[in-house]
Design an enzyme around this catalytic site. Sequence first.
Site, short mmCIF file in Angstrom:
data_model
loop_
_atom_site.label_atom_id
_atom_site.label_comp_id
_atom_site.label_asym_id
_atom_site.label_seq_id
_atom_site.Cartn_x
_atom_site.Cartn_y
_atom_site.Cartn_z
N LYS A 1 25.97 -3.01 -0.56
CA LYS A 1 27.44 -2.82 -0.62
C LYS A 1 27.94 -2.02 0.57
CE LYS A 1 26.66 -2.23 -5.54
NZ LYS A 1 26.53 -1.14 -6.52
N HIS B 1 4.55 5.69 11.71
CA HIS B 1 4.08 5.55 10.32
C HIS B 1 3.12 6.72 10.06
CE1 HIS B 1 2.95 4.00 6.52
NE2 HIS B 1 2.70 2.73 6.83
N ARG C 1 0.80 -1.23 0.00
CA ARG C 1 0.00 0.00 0.00
C ARG C 1 0.83 1.28 0.00
NH1 ARG C 1 -2.77 -3.80 1.69
NH2 ARG C 1 -0.79 -4.30 2.63
N THR C 2 1.78 1.37 0.92
CA THR C 2 2.43 2.67 1.12
C THR C 2 3.24 3.05 -0.12
OG1 THR C 2 2.54 2.08 3.44
CG2 THR C 2 3.82 3.99 2.75
N ARG D 1 11.02 3.97 3.64
CA ARG D 1 10.66 2.96 4.65
C ARG D 1 11.91 2.20 5.01
NH1 ARG D 1 5.62 -1.09 4.57
NH2 ARG D 1 4.69 0.88 5.20
N1 CP Z 1 -0.46 -0.06 5.78
C1 CP Z 1 0.77 -0.32 5.28
O1 CP Z 1 1.78 0.29 5.66
O2 CP Z 1 0.80 -1.29 4.32
P1 CP Z 1 2.09 -1.75 3.52
O3 CP Z 1 3.03 -2.39 4.50
O4 CP Z 1 1.61 -2.70 2.47
O5 CP Z 1 2.72 -0.51 2.93
#
Ligand code: CP
Length: 316
Positions: free
Chosen positions: A80, A129, A51-52, A101
């Site tokens: 590396k 998040h 999703r993100t 991320r």
């Molecule tokens: N909600 C969420 O962060 O989903 P993903 O891990 O798929 O990005």
Amino acid sequence: MRHLIDPLDLSVEEIDRLLATATDIAADRSRYAAVCTGKKLATLFYEPSTRTRLSFEAAMLNLGGSVLGFATADSSSATKGESIADTIRVISCYADICAMRHSKEGAPLRAARYSKIPVINAGDGGHQHPTQTLTDLMTIRQRHGRLSDLTIGLCGDLKFGRTVHSLIRALSRYENVRFVLISPEELRVPDYVIHEVLEPKGIAYKEVTSLEDSMPELDILYMTRVQRERFFNEEDYVRLKDSYILTPAKMALGKPDMAVLHPLPRVNEITLEVDDDPRAAYFDQVQNGVYVRMALIMMLLGLSGPQIAEQGKGEE
Ligand code: CP
């Protein structure tokens, strides 16, 4: 230059404006189709995501910009030994804004210190998040028309669930919000959430283990997955993974206007039958994730809205 590392990096007024923009985008996305013409978003994903990452990319493409990046650490020069600081200095030469991320808490904050472009935390370990929180806030406001005067049940892995930590921080700034923290003993919210957020602000909360007992008082039920990837051993995960499973029988105990949220992915926490209940809001969250990320990209790039694109057309 602004970054978004922690939900509190945005004031309540900025969140209001961002949600208003996201709502306007939802009403007619096509008006925003050229707002980011010529701009590039880099997605630096050292940890898996569906999703993100894809909603960030869809958001930039919807705004008329373009995207580049990597979806796994393995396909980057991190393998590396390249540092976060060097990586972001490099990415600053290629893109106008980036979403990162990382499995290590604090990695996006470190990147921001060396970056020449806005850095968005797209999830750092078990910490925060913030863009999921924007998605959650938009969905809560759609369902209840407000972000204050709510009883919010957070259920499942409250220890490692970064979406929970960010949502508590964000909602702690609204009036008369109460939290019911539903988890097994081993997966309670970290002490810092209690001692740095809830107690100093005098926010009402209780820690309980029974989902059924809590259902009747909730305006929002926020279900979460047990975060297998953050456990030290598989045995503990297997023991705890099915601690809470939301079924139609449990939904029958909830208020008629309660909304069920889940950041997804779900594993086994919500049965498929619950998807047909009008109170299930987790696929609304997915859609809202694109709109809030469009609004956020515009905000961090200092672009105010469709008139930018219209002005640009006039100058051609
Ligand atoms: N909600 C969420 O962060 O989903 P993903 O891990 O798929 O990005």
